[in-house]
Design a protein around this motif. Structure first.
Motif, PDB file in Angstrom:
ATOM      1  N   ASP A  61      -7.328   0.850  -0.897  1.00  0.00           N
ATOM      2  CA  ASP A  61      -7.375   1.976  -2.179  1.00  0.00           C
ATOM      3  C   ASP A  61      -8.828   2.288  -2.378  1.00  0.00           C
ATOM      4  OD1 ASP A  61      -6.910   3.008  -4.453  1.00  0.00           O
ATOM      5  OD2 ASP A  61      -5.895   1.357  -5.511  1.00  0.00           O
ATOM      6  N   TYR A  64     -10.738  -0.024  -4.463  1.00  0.00           N
ATOM      7  CA  TYR A  64     -10.408  -0.755  -5.626  1.00  0.00           C
ATOM      8  C   TYR A  64      -9.522  -2.085  -5.111  1.00  0.00           C
ATOM      9  CZ  TYR A  64     -11.767   2.338  -9.222  1.00  0.00           C
ATOM     10  OH  TYR A  64     -12.536   3.227 -10.039  1.00  0.00           O
ATOM     11  N   HIS A 104      -6.455  -7.202  -9.705  1.00  0.00           N
ATOM     12  CA  HIS A 104      -6.084  -7.620  -8.458  1.00  0.00           C
ATOM     13  C   HIS A 104      -7.229  -7.900  -7.355  1.00  0.00           C
ATOM     14  CE1 HIS A 104      -5.713  -2.971  -9.487  1.00  0.00           C
ATOM     15  NE2 HIS A 104      -6.501  -3.199  -8.324  1.00  0.00           N
ATOM     16  N   PHE A 143       2.365   3.187  -8.737  1.00  0.00           N
ATOM     17  CA  PHE A 143       2.291   3.983  -7.340  1.00  0.00           C
ATOM     18  C   PHE A 143       3.769   4.530  -6.809  1.00  0.00           C
ATOM     19  CE2 PHE A 143      -2.473   2.566  -6.131  1.00  0.00           C
ATOM     20  CZ  PHE A 143      -2.722   3.247  -7.013  1.00  0.00           C
ATOM     21  N   PHE A 165      -0.143  -2.311  -8.007  1.00  0.00           N
ATOM     22  CA  PHE A 165      -0.511  -0.821  -7.551  1.00  0.00           C
ATOM     23  C   PHE A 165      -0.264  -1.390  -5.975  1.00  0.00           C
ATOM     24  CE2 PHE A 165      -3.172  -1.493 -11.116  1.00  0.00           C
ATOM     25  CZ  PHE A 165      -3.014  -0.331 -11.778  1.00  0.00           C
ATOM     26  N   GLN A 169      -2.762  -4.824  -2.605  1.00  0.00           N
ATOM     27  CA  GLN A 169      -3.621  -5.654  -3.820  1.00  0.00           C
ATOM     28  C   GLN A 169      -2.707  -6.438  -4.692  1.00  0.00           C
ATOM     29  OE1 GLN A 169      -3.880  -1.145  -4.835  1.00  0.00           O
ATOM     30  NE2 GLN A 169      -6.045  -1.426  -5.157  1.00  0.00           N
ATOM     31  N   ARG A 199     -17.050  -0.445 -16.159  1.00  0.00           N
ATOM     32  CA  ARG A 199     -15.778   0.223 -16.342  1.00  0.00           C
ATOM     33  C   ARG A 199     -14.710  -0.698 -16.084  1.00  0.00           C
ATOM     34  NH1 ARG A 199     -11.379   1.537 -12.848  1.00  0.00           N
ATOM     35  NH2 ARG A 199     -10.598   3.715 -13.290  1.00  0.00           N
ATOM     36  N   ASP A 201     -11.261  -1.899 -14.876  1.00  0.00           N
ATOM     37  CA  ASP A 201     -10.059  -1.066 -14.108  1.00  0.00           C
ATOM     38  C   ASP A 201      -8.865  -1.714 -14.575  1.00  0.00           C
ATOM     39  OD1 ASP A 201      -9.161   0.561 -12.006  1.00  0.00           O
ATOM     40  OD2 ASP A 201      -8.364  -1.168 -11.171  1.00  0.00           O
ATOM     41  N   GLU A 243     -10.056   1.169 -18.889  1.00  0.00           N
ATOM     42  CA  GLU A 243      -9.306   2.234 -18.417  1.00  0.00           C
ATOM     43  C   GLU A 243      -7.794   1.533 -18.528  1.00  0.00           C
ATOM     44  OE1 GLU A 243      -7.158   3.929 -14.431  1.00  0.00           O
ATOM     45  OE2 GLU A 243      -7.644   1.576 -14.678  1.00  0.00           O
ATOM     46  N   HIS A 308     -11.355  10.550 -10.342  1.00  0.00           N
ATOM     47  CA  HIS A 308     -11.318  10.369  -8.886  1.00  0.00           C
ATOM     48  C   HIS A 308      -9.782  10.296  -8.590  1.00  0.00           C
ATOM     49  CE1 HIS A 308     -11.389   6.638 -10.698  1.00  0.00           C
ATOM     50  NE2 HIS A 308     -10.836   6.239  -9.632  1.00  0.00           N
ATOM     51  N   ASP A 309      -9.008   9.925  -9.554  1.00  0.00           N
ATOM     52  CA  ASP A 309      -7.636   9.764  -9.506  1.00  0.00           C
ATOM     53  C   ASP A 309      -6.752  11.236  -9.684  1.00  0.00           C
ATOM     54  OD1 ASP A 309      -7.549   7.176  -9.053  1.00  0.00           O
ATOM     55  OD2 ASP A 309      -7.884   6.768 -11.073  1.00  0.00           O
ATOM     56  N   ARG A 388      -5.699  10.333  -2.753  1.00  0.00           N
ATOM     57  CA  ARG A 388      -6.388  11.104  -3.523  1.00  0.00           C
ATOM     58  C   ARG A 388      -7.597  11.799  -3.048  1.00  0.00           C
ATOM     59  NH1 ARG A 388      -5.723   5.893  -6.869  1.00  0.00           N
ATOM     60  NH2 ARG A 388      -5.330   5.375  -4.891  1.00  0.00           N
ATOM     61  N   ARG A 392     -12.311  14.017  -3.444  1.00  0.00           N
ATOM     62  CA  ARG A 392     -13.332  13.014  -3.097  1.00  0.00           C
ATOM     63  C   ARG A 392     -14.127  13.428  -2.076  1.00  0.00           C
ATOM     64  NH1 ARG A 392      -9.835   7.481  -3.988  1.00  0.00           N
ATOM     65  NH2 ARG A 392      -9.224   7.954  -6.128  1.00  0.00           N
TER      66      ARG A 392
HETATM   67  C1  NOJ Z   1      -7.348   2.790 -11.326  1.00  0.00           C
HETATM   68  C2  NOJ Z   1      -8.394   3.566 -10.524  1.00  0.00           C
HETATM   69  O1  NOJ Z   1      -8.913   4.447 -11.044  1.00  0.00           O
HETATM   70  C3  NOJ Z   1      -7.575   3.969  -9.202  1.00  0.00           C
HETATM   71  O2  NOJ Z   1      -8.335   4.543  -8.329  1.00  0.00           O
HETATM   72  C4  NOJ Z   1      -6.941   2.660  -8.400  1.00  0.00           C
HETATM   73  O3  NOJ Z   1      -6.157   3.082  -7.472  1.00  0.00           O
HETATM   74  C5  NOJ Z   1      -6.150   1.926  -9.435  1.00  0.00           C
HETATM   75  N1  NOJ Z   1      -6.711   1.566 -10.684  1.00  0.00           N
HETATM   76  C6  NOJ Z   1      -5.939   0.326  -8.726  1.00  0.00           C
HETATM   77  O4  NOJ Z   1      -7.020  -0.312  -8.787  1.00  0.00           O
END
Ligand code: NOJ
Length: 544
Positions: A61, A64, A104, A143, A165, A169, A199, A201, A243, A308-309, A388, A392
């Motif tokens: 990921d 992440y 995670h 997801f 996720f 993870q 930030r 997550d 987030e 980025h998502d 994604r 990127r």
């Molecule tokens: C949010 C992040 O912005 C994303 O890119 C990631 O896949 C998920 N959290 C899981 O960490």
């Protein structure tokens, strides 16, 4: 405003380090490359950089999925490179926040590797296990395109493990005090190195409780308050940005009484900026603003157009989602989970007028804006890349081979450059926009500079301007400490006239902050303003 509230009037910039600049020539962006580009942020007027995860990771990921919270992924360099980068950033007055992934780890993390091998491992209870995989059925799957369940069977452990996720993870078990302490240790480590905050997550999902949707639980808030107490006590002035992709009333809880997060992304406002444009109707935006509760004085929203998502459509109704998909993601490859994997400029047909308009709305809304790398020059996307990754791709610095991103052979680059007809790096790049008057980059730079001179944008109250029935025009008034700014946005491709009630400022002169258009003094009569197609104005009402 005191310096400890710096984030309230700051402009943030999100960097995907792999994409930004390759300093070692190995075809991946890295910290040395990023350090070379620090003056770029100063030139643009950015105050704080957010770095996506930099840690060792199998990259299922894109980082992440952390395998070691205390090191730097070799693709990005070394801890010394990080320290050098941070010193250089601080020397220029830039702040840096990093990603703190609390919820995670990677399944490659030694904790999970030990946990899965034995029920007696001290790390077994770091994760959430089940014999049946039937618990917490009310928790949604995030997801959706890849995961069928939040439980996955681990043959080594002989049990199911919980994950919100990817199944690579596993979620940490926050009921375990040792896990809660581990994450404070991780924070301490990076704060001692000098980062200006995190930030954080995926914060809504830390705890699980039967009979709930396992989001925003009181236990989660209790822990996050503990995190804040720790920060306040040992590292005052550093910030926590949440987030939490939730409705405004639920995100509101993450600010607590000013004792939880300093900042939180405003997810629901984002798709409504696009919706208002597509419908040429300000109503979706005004509706969500009216549903957005007041927040404590020491806290701030963080607003964004893209990141980025995928452009997430979780915080909209099913009808609104269909509208957004049909309008902005007509091809199936453009969709991912409940969102749209596209970049800002192509979403807006590469039309600079619309891109500027959306930035102007972003900068006018309450909150501190964050820019996503490359969107300041209107970079394109590659919907044929997986997950994604299409948003990127390498940063486009100039029109030289590899767009000035890397000296490695082009075929080796971690991702292909954008080289399509419309958004090729040969036309869309920093160098050309820097030297072109009126380029998107120059316009955004100016907006940032003007915004930072006017604290009403960061700190002011926000109202809609009264006595205007034209839904095509969004008119916001930001006011703070005797300063009043009226911003106007024409959401349509046709000229529009509005009549505004500015009578409470009768006699006050009006100054255009972005161009040199001249405006009459406010009066008791309705105040007429003409706007061209997609035109926006920032007007300072000069109080006597
Ligand atoms: C949010 C992040 O912005 C994303 O890119 C990631 O896949 C998920 N959290 C899981 O960490």
């Amino acid at each position: 405003m005191t310096d400890s509230l710096w984030y309230k009037n700051a402009v943030f910039y999100e960097v995907y380090v792999r994409a930004f600049r390759d300093g070692s020539g190995d075809a991946h962006g890295d910290l040395r490359g990023l350090a070379e580009k620090l003056d770029y942020f100063c030139e643009l007027g950015v105050d704080c950089i957010w770095l996506l995860p930099l840690y060792p990771s199998p990259l299922c990921d894109d980082g992440y999925d952390i395998a070691d919270y205390y090191q730097i992924h070799p693709d990005y360099g070394t801890l010394d490179d990080f320290k050098h980068f941070l010193n250089e950033a601080h020397a220029r007055g830039l702040r840096v926040i990093t990603d703190l992934v609390l919820n995670h780890t990677s399944d490659q993390h030694p904790w999970f590797q030990s946990a899965r091998r034995s029920r007696h491992s001290p790390y077994r209870d770091y994760y959430v296990w089940s014999d049946t995989g039937q618990e917490y059925p009310d928790a949604r799957i995030i997801f959706l395109d890849t995961e069928g369940s939040n439980w996955s069977w681990d043959p080594v452990a002989g049990q199911y493990f919980w994950h919100r996720f990817y199944s690579s993870q596993p979620d940490l078990n926050y009921d375990n005090p040792a896990v809660r302490q581990e994450m404070l240790n991780v924070m301490k480590y990076w704060l001692d190195l000098g980062v200006d905050g995190f930030r954080a997550d995926a914060v809504p999902y830390l705890f699980e409780r039967e009979g709930t949707n396992c989001e925003n639980l009181p236990e989660t808030h209790d822990y996050l308050k503990e995190v804040r107490r720790y920060l306040n006590e040992h590292y005052p002035g550093r910030v926590l940005l949440a987030e939490a992709n939730q409705w405004p009333q639920d995100v509101r809880l993450y600010f607590g009484d000013g004792d939880e997060f300093h900042m939180a992304f405003h997810f629901p406002v984002m798709p409504r900026i696009y919706m208002a444009l597509a419908k040429t109707d300000r109503t979706p935006l005004l509706d969500i603003l009216s549903q957005t509760p007041e927040i404590p004085a020491n806290t701030q929203w963080c607003t964004f157009l893209r990141n980025h998502d995928e452009l997430t459509l979780e915080m909209v109704t099913p009808e609104e989602r269909d509208f957004m998909w049909n309008t902005f993601a007509p091809e199936p490859r453009m969709r991912l989970n409940l969102g749209i994997r596209r970049r800002l400029a192509p979403l807006l047909d590469g039309d600079q007028r619309k891109i500027e308009l959306l930035y102007s709305i972003l900068f006018s809304l309450p909150g501190s804006p964050i820019l996503y790398y490359g969107d300041e020059i209107g970079m394109g996307e590659n919907i044929w890349l997986e997950d994604r990754n299409g948003v990127r791709t390498p940063m486009q610095w100039d029109d030289s081979p590899n767009a000035g991103f890397s000296t490695a052979p082009m075929e080796a680059l971690y991702a292909p450059l954008i080289d399509d007809e419309r958004f090729s790096y040969r036309q869309v790049n920093v160098a050309v926009q820097r030297r072109t008057r009126g380029s998107l980059w120059n316009v955004i730079r100016k907006m940032i500079a003007v915004r930072k001179e006017q604290p009403a944008f960061g700190c002011g109250a926000c109202q809609t301007a009264a006595a205007d029935n034209n839904l095509t025009v969004l008119a916001l008034i930001r006011s703070w400490s005797g300063e009043t700014i009226l911003t106007l946005h024409n959401l349509s491709d046709q000229p529009q006239s509005v009549q505004l009630d500015l009578s409470c400022w009768a006699g006050a002169p009006v100054a255009d902050l972005l161009s040199d258009r001249r405006f009459p003094v406010c009066g008791d009569e309705p105040y007429p303003v003409e706007l061209g197609a997609y035109e926006y104005l920032w007007l300072l009402i000069v109080n006597s």
